[in-house]
Design an enzyme around this catalytic site. Structure first.
Site: not given
Ligand code: GLY
Length: 565
Positions: A98, A372, A390, A392, A414, A443, A463-464
């Site tokens: 991340r 993503t 991702t 984002n 995020d 995330s 899908g966020g």
């Molecule tokens: N950027 C989307 C997530 O990490 O949830």
């Protein structure tokens, strides 16, 4: 000299209460399976498997290829979580690549003088970008789990960057959302929008600077990206355009190995993402909440209502408690305990929706968003990788530091820029996910593996905010006996606490069913757009079947099973 950092292993107190068990190691299926969002990336994984690589080598090849051919969704300038399962010793771990906040980041960096969040700064351009984790994760995966040299597994991605790939409808659709931002930086636009136009389907996109950056990574490992000429160009380009990166931020980046969230449901063992993802805890909480109910005995309205009630409670806890576990104490044992679930369940009723406002925290709204990427794969020995990656929003920050080919993420969004103020996904957060230097932003990415003695599933999706609920629905469908074709095609519905609504994909429920949900007290919104892009692999040991499927919502995906020994 190829540099590969030693793994940093961090565990948090993960005790799931449904059942905590470990299944015996599985003998391999003798076939490989790869499903990803792009057929060139799937081909890259199959090429590396055919060359003698294992699932972990293939995971690097697929990730790096996706970074080249699906620039809207992930990339070398972004991050991700790779959930690994090694068959020979039944070992599972989550590799956390991340992004981190730059060390000059501060809590109020996106607020104006009136304390309002300046959305443009949080999502567009260099100030929105966290320090990338993906390249370090690839080096880590190849060096610690793969069996081929890094240069070999990155070769397909380098070739794709050099020779180019073909624009498809997805590339176009997602670029249309972000083209106006990308045009602020003509050098960036020239890469993805030659001549300043959204390219036609069939146009070839070549990325020579990215090929050079990938080559340095292949030759030098970590140092090829995080130190030396690439790092210098990244910092100079980012800061010249308003960013706050330093060379030290890049050199100090660390991959972290996280203990996976492990839980049980109806005889299956679930391995899923741990913080700084919120996905695993939320999925485990939802399963905990619905455990006593016989889902299959419910009609569609009853099922949507029950799951929405469980989703709303899990997303409330996401907002309140979850963040980077290296910065905040997450009450994991409490959140996953059966007592806690029983307490929450006591407020759930089958004949009435609970207004989210009746569960403490604050309201917000939800814009649509897709972003993503995800891949699922398995090698002939039964090693598994579920990877969600991702940058984002589509095309991330829409900015490439000149000369690097590295499209930066806008992952800083995020974080919770201000308490209770929604981010681009309408997700709210509080103290646990406030911005701090070097912290990882929360995330929703939820790469997941589900297994029993007879059947194994590898799944995930972009899908966020909706990732968690899509993966949950996929898990339930697998456990109910269905194949990947079914999980990836399922109609989707979602509740995320705030806004207090169930959102539905168009065509899933009839007007009468929607009216029934409304009569229970739900607000129901039917979305014009579909969401997600799920990729799944299944090994049905009992019937000696291996299946792979990609989401029919986009036609660029590639899913394939091959005989390979
Ligand atoms: N950027 C989307 C997530 O990490 O949830």
């Amino acid at each position: 000299m190829l540099s590969c950092r030693r793994p940093v292993l961090r565990a948090i107190a993960l005790v799931s209460v449904l059942s905590f068990f470990s299944l015996p190691a599985l003998a391999g299926p003798g076939r490989v399976a790869v499903s990803s969002a792009h057929e060139e990336a799937t081909a890259a994984g199959l090429e590396i498997l055919a060359a003698g690589g294992n699932a972990f080598d293939a995971a690097v090849a697929v990730s790096a290829a996706l970074a080249v051919v699906e620039p809207a969704s992930s990339g070398i300038g972004g991050g991700g979580f790779w959930l690994l399962h090694r068959a020979e010793d039944d070992f599972s771990v989550m590799v956390d690549g991340r992004e981190t906040a730059p060390s000059a980041a501060s809590r109020d960096m996106y607020l104006d003088e009136d304390g309002e969040v300046v959305r443009d700064l949080a999502i567009n351009g260099p100030l929105a970008a966290g320090i990338p984790g993906a390249p370090a994760a690839w080096v880590h995966l190849a060096g610690n789990y793969g069996q081929l040299p890094l240069a070999d597994v990155l070769a397909p991605a380098i070739r794709l960057a050099e020779d180019g790939f073909t624009v498809d409808a997805k590339y176009q659709t997602l670029l249309n959302f972000r083209a106006h931002v990308m045009l602020r930086w003509p050098e960036t636009a020239e890469i993805f929008m030659p001549g300043g136009e959204v390219p036609d389907v069939g146009t070839r996109i070549r990325q020579p600077d990215l090929a050079n950056t990938l080559r340095l990574l292949a030759e030098q490992g970590f140092d090829g990206f995080y130190r030396g000429p690439v790092a210098e160009k990244l910092v100079a380009g980012t800061n010249a355009a308003g960013g706050i990166w330093s060379l030290e931020d890049l050199a100090a980046y660390e991959v972290v190995e996280r203990e996976v969230i492990r839980t049980g449901y109806r005889g299956y063992e679930l391995l899923t993402a741990s913080p700084p993802s919120s996905g695993g805890i939320a999925i485990a909480q939802i399963l905990n909440l619905i455990e006593p109910y016989d889902l299959e005995a419910l009609d569609r309205v009853g099922r949507v209502h029950l799951l929405a009630e469980a989703m709303r409670r899990a997303y409330r806890d996401r907002a309140l408690y979850l963040g980077d576990p290296d910065f905040v104490d997450i009450p994991v044992a409490m959140l996953l305990s059966s007592d806690y679930a029983a307490g929450l369940r006591a407020g759930m009723r089958m004949d009435r929706a609970t207004p989210s406002a009746a569960l403490a925290a604050d309201p917000s709204l939800l814009p649509e968003s897709d972003n993503t990427t995800h891949f699922s794969l398995m090698d002939a020995e039964g090693n598994l990788v579920s990877g969600t990656l991702t940058i984002n929003l589509p095309y991330g920050a829409a900015f490439v530091p000149p000369g690097t080919g590295v499209l930066l993420n806008n992952e800083m969004d995020d974080f919770s820029a201000a308490p209770g103020v929604p981010n681009e996904y309408g997700l709210i957060g509080f103290e646990a996910n406030a911005i701090e230097p070097d912290k990882r932003m929360l995330s929703s990415m939820s790469p997941t593996i589900v297994k029993s003695e007879d059947r194994v599933a590898v799944l995930g999706t972009p899908g966020g905010a909706r990732i968690i609920t899509m993966v949950l629905l996929g898990i339930l469908d697998f456990i109910e006996g269905n194949d990947p074709e079914s999980w990836v095609s399922l109609p989707r519905f979602h509740h995320q606490y705030q806004p207090d609504e169930i959102s539905l994909e168009r065509g899933f429920l009839s007007d009468e069913e929607i009216a029934e949900l409304e009569a229970l007290g739900h607000e129901v919104t039917v979305r014009a757009r579909t969401w997600g892009n799920m990729h799944g692999v299944m090994w049905d040991r009992a019937n000696d079947r291996v299946e792979a499927a990609h989401d029919p919502r986009w036609d660029s995906g590639g899913a394939e099973v091959r005989e390979l020994r």
